[in-house]
Design a protein around this motif. Structure first.
Motif, PDB file in Angstrom:
ATOM      1  N   UNK A   6       0.841  -1.202   0.000  1.00 33.04           N
ATOM      2  CA  UNK A   6       0.000   0.000   0.000  1.00 33.04           C
ATOM      3  C   UNK A   6       0.876   1.252   0.000  1.00 33.04           C
ATOM      4  N   UNK A   7       1.949   1.230   0.783  1.00 33.39           N
ATOM      5  CA  UNK A   7       2.864   2.380   0.820  1.00 33.39           C
ATOM      6  C   UNK A   7       3.483   2.623  -0.552  1.00 33.39           C
ATOM      7  N   UNK A   8       3.910   1.526  -1.167  1.00 27.95           N
ATOM      8  CA  UNK A   8       4.551   1.666  -2.475  1.00 27.95           C
ATOM      9  C   UNK A   8       3.568   2.262  -3.475  1.00 27.95           C
ATOM     10  N   UNK A   9       2.342   1.746  -3.456  1.00 32.79           N
ATOM     11  CA  UNK A   9       1.329   2.250  -4.385  1.00 32.79           C
ATOM     12  C   UNK A   9       1.045   3.722  -4.125  1.00 32.79           C
ATOM     13  N   UNK A  10       0.944   4.069  -2.843  1.00 35.17           N
ATOM     14  CA  UNK A  10       0.615   5.455  -2.509  1.00 35.17           C
ATOM     15  C   UNK A  10       1.711   6.393  -3.003  1.00 35.17           C
ATOM     16  N   UNK A  11       2.952   5.962  -2.818  1.00 31.43           N
ATOM     17  CA  UNK A  11       4.029   6.863  -3.239  1.00 31.43           C
ATOM     18  C   UNK A  11       4.047   6.995  -4.764  1.00 31.43           C
ATOM     19  N   UNK A  12       3.630   5.931  -5.448  1.00 28.41           N
ATOM     20  CA  UNK A  12       3.543   6.051  -6.903  1.00 28.41           C
ATOM     21  C   UNK A  12       2.412   6.998  -7.310  1.00 28.41           C
TER      22      UNK A  12
END
Lengths: 283, 229
Positions: B204-210
């Motif tokens: 989720x963090x990775x997606x959010x930062x993208x």
């Protein structure tokens, strides 16, 4: 507008829920089924009858005899095969020799005498060579046979020694078993007495009724579990049998046995079955 | 019971009521947490695929109005418009609305657009993180619940031992064994939850930062447009 989307979301939740349910049921099933099966394997069923070992000993000797006979037969068969092989080789050689002679005779007719004489010489040499080769072959075969025989003898000697050792072992075992069985029988009759003394015969007990109880003891002689393995069909009778065991509560003498020889206790009294009949009571 | 030895089933049935209650709670918790795991896994995969597809479309050189119209059409067809596309749509809508007036200050336009995108972003973040707190709680609490059941069961079996004259292991062993099942169940519920929580929160963090990066890039595009036009 969002109805289908919401439905889809619910669908996903349902799917995930189904997955979770199936997973848990599967794991529970594995746990329960796998566990009980494993338990079953651990149950040691030991023969408690002395006769069983006696019966076992007689066929052992038979088996040894049979083994020896088999070995002899094998050796004889080997010898026969070898003899056949030798004969075949001899025949082949003879045939070869004949062929060579015939060829030479034909050539003799065609050629001049001088050459014939040379040929005769050569023939003699050839024959000599063949004879020598045959002799060598025979020698090698004989050596082989001797070696084989030696090996067989050695094997037989070893087998005999092993048989003797195993017989000695089984005799020791047999003696130990007999001793422990005698020891156990004394305690069995003690248990019978205690249970009979504590049994109240129910009114409905009839001849021919039979209940099999499974009793678990701990090394102090304390009864930790009584259960009916096979019911007599009469609940009152089953109950009276169970209660008799519970009333005894503790078989004091067994403590002494378990401190003396724990293995006998473990084998015979950690968990045992008791056949309960109205007219008599026996283990 | 025809069984000679103790089976797990008989242990569970024979357990005291508090221990049974604990086991029931743990079973339910485990099932729900697996439900969440399944749902999260599906959702995050969906979002990841959606992001890749949208980004490929976005940077392929298509007109932005087209992208927006395409999304509206799909919304009308009751299809899913989710994830980063929502960020794009809210930003673009706000931008169009503000640039309709010729005399709006470019800085004000950018500010409004950025605000709209920030709101959409935080909404998406919330969606990405749903159920993760539940998984975290299961991961941290269910071992304690199981431990409580175990302690309770052992307490009971020792209390029973106190009244016996002959203290043997066979008297306490079944109680302890049944109590330990509760701890096993607690761990059984907790371990997948920990793993899933770590995995999904990282995803989720990775997606959010993208998403965040995308919104920055999109802002810079709009910025060019405002200041050049």
């Amino acid at each position: 507008m969002h109805i289908s989307q919401r439905l889809r979301n619910y669908g996903i939740y349902g799917l995930a829920g189904l997955f979770s349910l199936v997973l848990h049921i599967f794991i529970l099933f594995l746990l329960f089924v796998g566990w009980t099966e494993k338990k079953g394997e651990h149950k040691p069923q030991r023969p408690k009858f002395v006769q069983a070992t006696l019966v076992q000993m007689a066929p052992k000797a038979d088996v040894q005899d049979k083994q020896a006979a088999k070995k002899k037969a094998q050796v004889a068969a080997l010898k026969k095969v070898e003899a056949q092989r030798k004969e075949k080789a001899r025949k082949q050689k003879a045939a070869e020799r004949e062929k060579a002679e015939r060829r030479k005779a034909e050539q003799e007719k065609a050629r001049i005498e001088k050459i014939r004489r040379d040929k005769a010489l050569k023939k003699k040499q050839n024959e000599e060579k063949a004879r020598k080769a045959a002799a060598q072959k025979k020698k090698i075969e004989q050596e082989k046979k001797a070696k084989e025989a030696e090996r067989q003898e050695e094997l037989q000697r070893q087998a005999r020694a092993q048989a003797l050792a195993s017989a000695l072992d089984s005799e020791d075992e047999f003696l130990a078993d007999e001793q422990s069985a005698q020891l156990a029988q004394g305690y069995q009759s003690y248990i019978q007495q205690r249970i009979i003394a504590n049994w109240n015969r129910p009114l409905s007990a009839r001849r021919g009724m039979e209940t099999i109880l499974s009793i678990q003891l701990v090394p102090t002689g304390q009864v930790v579990g009584v259960s009916v393995l096979r019911s007599s069909g009469n609940d009152a009778f089953d109950l009276s049998a169970q209660q008799a065991v519970k009333k005894v509560g503790r078989f004091d003498k067994l403590q002494q046995l378990s401190s003396q020889s724990p293995t006998v206790f473990e084998q015979n009294f950690r968990q045992f079955q008791l056949v309960f009949r109205p007219e008599d009571l026996r283990l | 019971m025809p069984e000679q030895q103790l089976s797990i089933l008989s242990l569970v049935i024979g357990a005291s009521v508090p221990v049974q209650l604990v086991m029931l709670i743990l079973l339910i918790v485990s099932m729900v947490s697996w439900l969440m795991i399944g749902q999260r896994w599906w959702y995050l995969r969906q979002m990841n695929d959606g992001f890749k597809a949208f980004e490929a479309n976005f940077w392929s050189g298509v007109d932005l109005n087209e992208v927006f119209r395409d999304g509206s059409l799909r919304l009308n067809d009751n299809e899913v418009v989710d994830g980063v596309e929502n960020v794009f749509r809210s930003g673009f809508r706000e931008f169009n609305r503000l640039t309709k007036n010729e005399d709006t200050d470019p800085d004000a336009v950018m500010e409004g657009t950025e605000r709209a995108m920030r709101v959409a972003l935080s909404r998406e973040e919330e969606k990405l993180n749903t159920h993760l707190p539940f998984l975290a709680s299961v991961a941290s609490v269910s071992p304690y619940i199981g431990l409580f059941g175990t302690v309770w069961g052992i307490m009971q079996s020792f209390r029973g031992l106190a009244t016996m004259q002959q203290a043997t292991l066979a008297v306490v062993a079944p109680g302890i064994s049944e109590a330990l099942i509760a701890t096993a169940m607690g761990l059984f519920a907790a371990i997948p939850a920990v793993l899933a929580y770590n995995r999904f929160s990282a995803d989720a963090d990775a997606l959010y930062s993208r998403y965040d990066t995308f919104s920055d890039e999109f802002t810079s595009i709009l910025h060019h447009r405002v200041h050049s036009g």
